[in-house]
Each structure stands twice: as C-alpha cells, then as structure tokens.
Design a protein around this motif. Structure first.
Motif, PDB file in Angstrom:
ATOM      1  N   ILE A  93       4.485  13.870  50.251  1.00 25.19           N
ATOM      2  CA  ILE A  93       5.645  13.973  51.132  1.00 25.19           C
ATOM      3  C   ILE A  93       6.007  12.576  51.609  1.00 25.19           C
ATOM      4  O   ILE A  93       5.137  11.801  52.010  1.00 25.19           O
ATOM      5  CB  ILE A  93       5.351  14.879  52.343  1.00 25.19           C
ATOM      6  N   SER A  94       7.284  12.256  51.544  1.00 28.48           N
ATOM      7  CA  SER A  94       7.761  10.953  51.991  1.00 28.48           C
ATOM      8  C   SER A  94       8.526  11.100  53.291  1.00 28.48           C
ATOM      9  O   SER A  94       9.211  12.096  53.515  1.00 28.48           O
ATOM     10  CB  SER A  94       8.671  10.323  50.928  1.00 28.48           C
ATOM     11  N   SER A  95       8.394  10.115  54.154  1.00 26.53           N
ATOM     12  CA  SER A  95       9.071  10.174  55.448  1.00 26.53           C
ATOM     13  C   SER A  95      10.582  10.067  55.314  1.00 26.53           C
ATOM     14  O   SER A  95      11.310  10.296  56.277  1.00 26.53           O
ATOM     15  CB  SER A  95       8.557   9.061  56.377  1.00 26.53           C
ATOM     16  N   ASP A  96      11.077   9.723  54.101  1.00 18.35           N
ATOM     17  CA  ASP A  96      12.524   9.687  53.902  1.00 18.35           C
ATOM     18  C   ASP A  96      13.064  11.023  53.398  1.00 18.35           C
ATOM     19  O   ASP A  96      14.222  11.140  53.017  1.00 18.35           O
ATOM     20  CB  ASP A  96      12.932   8.551  52.960  1.00 18.35           C
ATOM     21  N   GLY A  97      12.161  12.056  53.368  1.00 15.39           N
ATOM     22  CA  GLY A  97      12.635  13.403  53.084  1.00 15.39           C
ATOM     23  C   GLY A  97      12.240  13.981  51.750  1.00 15.39           C
ATOM     24  O   GLY A  97      12.525  15.143  51.465  1.00 15.39           O
ATOM     25  N   GLY A  98      11.573  13.216  50.892  1.00 11.63           N
ATOM     26  CA  GLY A  98      11.213  13.697  49.566  1.00 11.63           C
ATOM     27  C   GLY A  98       9.909  14.457  49.551  1.00 11.63           C
ATOM     28  O   GLY A  98       9.075  14.334  50.443  1.00 11.63           O
ATOM     29  N   ALA A  99       9.723  15.289  48.498  1.00 16.12           N
ATOM     30  CA  ALA A  99       8.478  16.027  48.331  1.00 16.12           C
ATOM     31  C   ALA A  99       8.264  16.301  46.857  1.00 16.12           C
ATOM     32  O   ALA A  99       9.221  16.458  46.095  1.00 16.12           O
ATOM     33  CB  ALA A  99       8.503  17.331  49.120  1.00 16.12           C
ATOM     34  N   ALA A 100       7.007  16.343  46.432  1.00 16.09           N
ATOM     35  CA  ALA A 100       6.660  16.620  45.039  1.00 16.09           C
ATOM     36  C   ALA A 100       5.218  17.077  45.000  1.00 16.09           C
ATOM     37  O   ALA A 100       4.479  16.968  45.985  1.00 16.09           O
ATOM     38  CB  ALA A 100       6.867  15.380  44.161  1.00 16.09           C
ATOM     39  N   GLU A 101       4.806  17.605  43.832  1.00 20.49           N
ATOM     40  CA  GLU A 101       3.427  18.028  43.678  1.00 20.49           C
ATOM     41  C   GLU A 101       3.009  17.908  42.223  1.00 20.49           C
ATOM     42  O   GLU A 101       3.842  17.702  41.332  1.00 20.49           O
ATOM     43  CB  GLU A 101       3.247  19.463  44.164  1.00 20.49           C
ATOM     44  N   LEU A 203     -12.697  12.431  49.672  1.00 24.51           N
ATOM     45  CA  LEU A 203     -11.361  11.859  49.810  1.00 24.51           C
ATOM     46  C   LEU A 203     -10.350  12.994  49.893  1.00 24.51           C
ATOM     47  O   LEU A 203     -10.263  13.828  49.000  1.00 24.51           O
ATOM     48  CB  LEU A 203     -11.047  10.957  48.616  1.00 24.51           C
ATOM     49  N   ARG A 204      -9.582  13.042  50.970  1.00 21.27           N
ATOM     50  CA  ARG A 204      -8.635  14.126  51.191  1.00 21.27           C
ATOM     51  C   ARG A 204      -7.174  13.687  51.113  1.00 21.27           C
ATOM     52  O   ARG A 204      -6.308  14.484  50.777  1.00 21.27           O
ATOM     53  CB  ARG A 204      -8.891  14.764  52.560  1.00 21.27           C
ATOM     54  N   GLN A 205      -6.903  12.433  51.452  1.00 21.96           N
ATOM     55  CA  GLN A 205      -5.506  12.028  51.606  1.00 21.96           C
ATOM     56  C   GLN A 205      -5.396  10.513  51.600  1.00 21.96           C
ATOM     57  O   GLN A 205      -6.341   9.810  51.932  1.00 21.96           O
ATOM     58  CB  GLN A 205      -4.993  12.584  52.939  1.00 21.96           C
ATOM     59  N   TRP A 206      -4.237  10.009  51.185  1.00 17.52           N
ATOM     60  CA  TRP A 206      -3.911   8.617  51.471  1.00 17.52           C
ATOM     61  C   TRP A 206      -2.455   8.526  51.901  1.00 17.52           C
ATOM     62  O   TRP A 206      -1.618   9.333  51.531  1.00 17.52           O
ATOM     63  CB  TRP A 206      -4.203   7.677  50.308  1.00 17.52           C
ATOM     64  N   ILE A 207      -2.188   7.544  52.722  1.00 18.25           N
ATOM     65  CA  ILE A 207      -0.856   7.341  53.291  1.00 18.25           C
ATOM     66  C   ILE A 207      -0.440   5.914  52.997  1.00 18.25           C
ATOM     67  O   ILE A 207      -1.103   4.963  53.410  1.00 18.25           O
ATOM     68  CB  ILE A 207      -0.848   7.588  54.810  1.00 18.25           C
ATOM     69  N   VAL A 208       0.641   5.764  52.258  1.00 19.63           N
ATOM     70  CA  VAL A 208       1.144   4.442  51.901  1.00 19.63           C
ATOM     71  C   VAL A 208       2.348   4.122  52.773  1.00 19.63           C
ATOM     72  O   VAL A 208       3.273   4.925  52.885  1.00 19.63           O
ATOM     73  CB  VAL A 208       1.545   4.400  50.413  1.00 19.63           C
ATOM     74  N   THR A 209       2.313   2.962  53.401  1.00 21.44           N
ATOM     75  CA  THR A 209       3.425   2.503  54.229  1.00 21.44           C
ATOM     76  C   THR A 209       4.007   1.243  53.611  1.00 21.44           C
ATOM     77  O   THR A 209       3.299   0.250  53.438  1.00 21.44           O
ATOM     78  CB  THR A 209       2.973   2.206  55.669  1.00 21.44           C
ATOM     79  N   ASP A 210       5.280   1.293  53.241  1.00 22.36           N
ATOM     80  CA  ASP A 210       5.894   0.135  52.597  1.00 22.36           C
ATOM     81  C   ASP A 210       6.421  -0.834  53.653  1.00 22.36           C
ATOM     82  O   ASP A 210       6.363  -0.552  54.858  1.00 22.36           O
ATOM     83  CB  ASP A 210       6.967   0.578  51.594  1.00 22.36           C
ATOM     84  N   PRO A 211       6.921  -2.012  53.245  1.00 19.25           N
ATOM     85  CA  PRO A 211       7.357  -3.014  54.219  1.00 19.25           C
ATOM     86  C   PRO A 211       8.484  -2.550  55.134  1.00 19.25           C
ATOM     87  O   PRO A 211       8.676  -3.109  56.211  1.00 19.25           O
ATOM     88  CB  PRO A 211       7.816  -4.191  53.342  1.00 19.25           C
ATOM     89  N   THR A 212       9.259  -1.532  54.705  1.00 17.81           N
ATOM     90  CA  THR A 212      10.357  -1.056  55.541  1.00 17.81           C
ATOM     91  C   THR A 212       9.928   0.048  56.496  1.00 17.81           C
ATOM     92  O   THR A 212      10.732   0.532  57.287  1.00 17.81           O
ATOM     93  CB  THR A 212      11.510  -0.524  54.667  1.00 17.81           C
ATOM     94  N   GLY A 213       8.661   0.473  56.406  1.00 17.06           N
ATOM     95  CA  GLY A 213       8.152   1.499  57.303  1.00 17.06           C
ATOM     96  C   GLY A 213       8.160   2.902  56.729  1.00 17.06           C
ATOM     97  O   GLY A 213       7.696   3.845  57.380  1.00 17.06           O
ATOM     98  N   ILE A 214       8.681   3.080  55.507  1.00 19.51           N
ATOM     99  CA  ILE A 214       8.669   4.407  54.887  1.00 19.51           C
ATOM    100  C   ILE A 214       7.241   4.769  54.492  1.00 19.51           C
ATOM    101  O   ILE A 214       6.531   3.973  53.868  1.00 19.51           O
ATOM    102  CB  ILE A 214       9.586   4.450  53.653  1.00 19.51           C
ATOM    103  N   GLU A 215       6.811   5.974  54.845  1.00 24.58           N
ATOM    104  CA  GLU A 215       5.459   6.449  54.541  1.00 24.58           C
ATOM    105  C   GLU A 215       5.498   7.503  53.440  1.00 24.58           C
ATOM    106  O   GLU A 215       6.331   8.410  53.466  1.00 24.58           O
ATOM    107  CB  GLU A 215       4.800   7.053  55.778  1.00 24.58           C
ATOM    108  N   THR A 216       4.580   7.371  52.489  1.00 26.67           N
ATOM    109  CA  THR A 216       4.385   8.384  51.468  1.00 26.67           C
ATOM    110  C   THR A 216       2.964   8.906  51.604  1.00 26.67           C
ATOM    111  O   THR A 216       2.005   8.154  51.478  1.00 26.67           O
ATOM    112  CB  THR A 216       4.601   7.814  50.053  1.00 26.67           C
ATOM    113  N   THR A 217       2.848  10.203  51.869  1.00 23.05           N
ATOM    114  CA  THR A 217       1.545  10.822  52.088  1.00 23.05           C
ATOM    115  C   THR A 217       1.186  11.698  50.903  1.00 23.05           C
ATOM    116  O   THR A 217       1.960  12.576  50.511  1.00 23.05           O
ATOM    117  CB  THR A 217       1.554  11.679  53.369  1.00 23.05           C
ATOM    118  N   VAL A 218       0.020  11.452  50.320  1.00 22.59           N
ATOM    119  CA  VAL A 218      -0.485  12.256  49.203  1.00 22.59           C
ATOM    120  C   VAL A 218      -1.729  12.983  49.691  1.00 22.59           C
ATOM    121  O   VAL A 218      -2.709  12.351  50.097  1.00 22.59           O
ATOM    122  CB  VAL A 218      -0.808  11.387  47.983  1.00 22.59           C
ATOM    123  N   THR A 219      -1.688  14.313  49.658  1.00 21.91           N
ATOM    124  CA  THR A 219      -2.802  15.136  50.122  1.00 21.91           C
ATOM    125  C   THR A 219      -3.417  15.881  48.946  1.00 21.91           C
ATOM    126  O   THR A 219      -2.685  16.464  48.133  1.00 21.91           O
ATOM    127  CB  THR A 219      -2.327  16.146  51.185  1.00 21.91           C
TER     128      THR A 219
END
Length: 245
Positions: A93-101, A203-219
């Motif tokens: 799930i991305s903080s900019d509204g996207g989702a995938a699996e 390992l359950r999850q990782w959260i990537v934060t890019d330089p602009t502050g957008i977060e992508t969470t992979v669970t």
C-alpha cells in the motif's frame, strides 16, 4: 524496498542495460509504485540520479544516538543471516493511494522474486548479480546493482546493520521490533524500516519512505521459511513476441 520515487515520462532510463549511474537504493519500491499504478504501454519510469535526490531530499536526517543494544542488532542480523529460503504472500500500500498484491520468493544470498498479481505487468527478479525490473507489457527490463538497493541489505552474504547503513530509529513493542535504516553514503535519499515479530522472530513488513515523503508499505502473510524453491524462479529471460514455449 526502495528509497526512490517514480514518475511518468516518455521513456525508460537505460532499457536493457545495467544502470550504474542511477542512485536507486531499492528497485522494489519503484515496482511497488508502478505495480499499483498499472501503467499502460506508453508510460514508463524516470529514475532520479543521486544529485537530483540530494536536491529534493530533506537532508536533516536524525543522526542522534539510537537506543538499540548491540545484542538486539546482533539478534536481527543473525535472524536475517539464518534465512535460507522464504516464500510469502504480500500486500503493498502506498501513501499516495495505490495498492497491489502478489507473491514473494527469496533465497539467500542474493536471490529474490516479486510476482505481482494481474492486472499488473510488473516482475522483479534478483538473480544473485543484478536486480531486474521488468515491464512485461512493453517487454522492457531495467537492471540495477543489488548492492545499490535496500534488498541488498537482507540478501547480502554477510548481513550487517552497521556497515553501509545506519540505524536512525528503533522501536520495540510487546509484539514487534521496528528498525529504520538509511544509507551512510546518502542519508537524504530516503529510508527503509524493517518490522519484525519477535516471538518467534520473523520479518513481517517493510516501509520505504522516498525523498518526497511518500511511503510504500509491504506486508507479508503466510510466510514460510526454509522450504524448497525452484531455481528457475531466480532466472530471468526476456519474453519476446510470438515466442514459442
């Protein structure tokens, strides 16, 4: 896992050749965003070079002492080093509204595969030497050095949370351990937070934060470790039109 963001443009950077000049600390987050957006055949990605990241990033990274013991660092490193193989379902799930699996496969050291469920046309494969982002729809592979990606942290033969990366935040609850990392060479390029269950360690999850502050969470879900995996999963062959099986 990636420290960089992506944007739509008219061409893919260095299609079909190794991208050494681009500072992409994780191709995984790139694919996370693209897999979510389901880009059409005419769209592609723009990868920002190190200099551009430095200009847009907030370089005020907290470098104060993090209250994590050497024993906890060693515990995490040992757990990651002891993973031989891993298979899991994932939701991103991305903080900019996207989702995938899709499904994740990993074989240490060096090998990883992300298969995104349709309608996404994205595939990510780490062969042990290169990390490959592949857009099936336009038959376009882009290559990255594994060592330039946060994936390289957990795929490395010798796991270290203190060598090329720096722990900038650590949080422990009754159920989870969270460790936030930045690259020492470019702390302003973004961060990756690894989230573990502690009892048992997983390992359950990782959260990537890019330089602009957008977060992508992979669970991760339905995780299996130490299982047999087909070696073909970690090989990459470009799919050509009208190619016969």
């Amino acid at each position: 896992m990636a420290f960089s963001n992506t944007s739509k443009t008219t061409g893919i950077h260095k299609i079909g050749q190794k991208s050494r000049s681009v500072s992409v600390t994780s191709a995984i987050a790139i694919a996370c965003v693209l897999g979510v957006c389901m880009l059409g055949a005419g769209a592609s990605i723009a990868l920002l070079p190190t200099s551009a990241h430095a200009q847009t990033a907030n370089n005020a990274v907290d470098t104060s002492k993090v209250d994590i013991s050497p024993e906890m660092i060693k515990k995490i490193e040992t757990y990651l080093a002891d993973i031989t193989t891993l298979r899991a379902d994932f939701v991103q799930i991305s903080s900019d509204g996207g989702a995938a699996e899709g499904k994740l496969y990993m074989k240490r050291p060096g090998k990883m595969r992300f298969e995104y469920n349709p309608p996404s046309q994205i595939l990510l494969v780490s062969t042990g030497h290169d990390f490959i982002y592949y857009d099936k729809e336009i038959n376009a592979p882009t290559y990255f050095d594994i060592d330039e990606t946060p994936a390289g942290i957990i795929l490395a033969e010798n796991i270290s949370l203190t060598d090329k990366v720096k722990i900038v935040d650590y949080r422990r609850t009754a159920e989870t351990i969270r460790v936030k990392l930045v690259r020492k060479s470019d702390p302003g390029a973004g961060s990756v937070t690894l989230v573990f269950a502690e009892n048992p360690m997983q390992l359950r999850q990782w959260i990537v934060t890019d330089p602009t502050g957008i977060e992508t969470t992979v669970t991760l879900f339905n995780t299996e470790e130490g299982i047999s995996l087909d070696p073909e999963l970690f090989k990459f062959e470009r799919i050509w039109p009208n190619q016969r099986n």
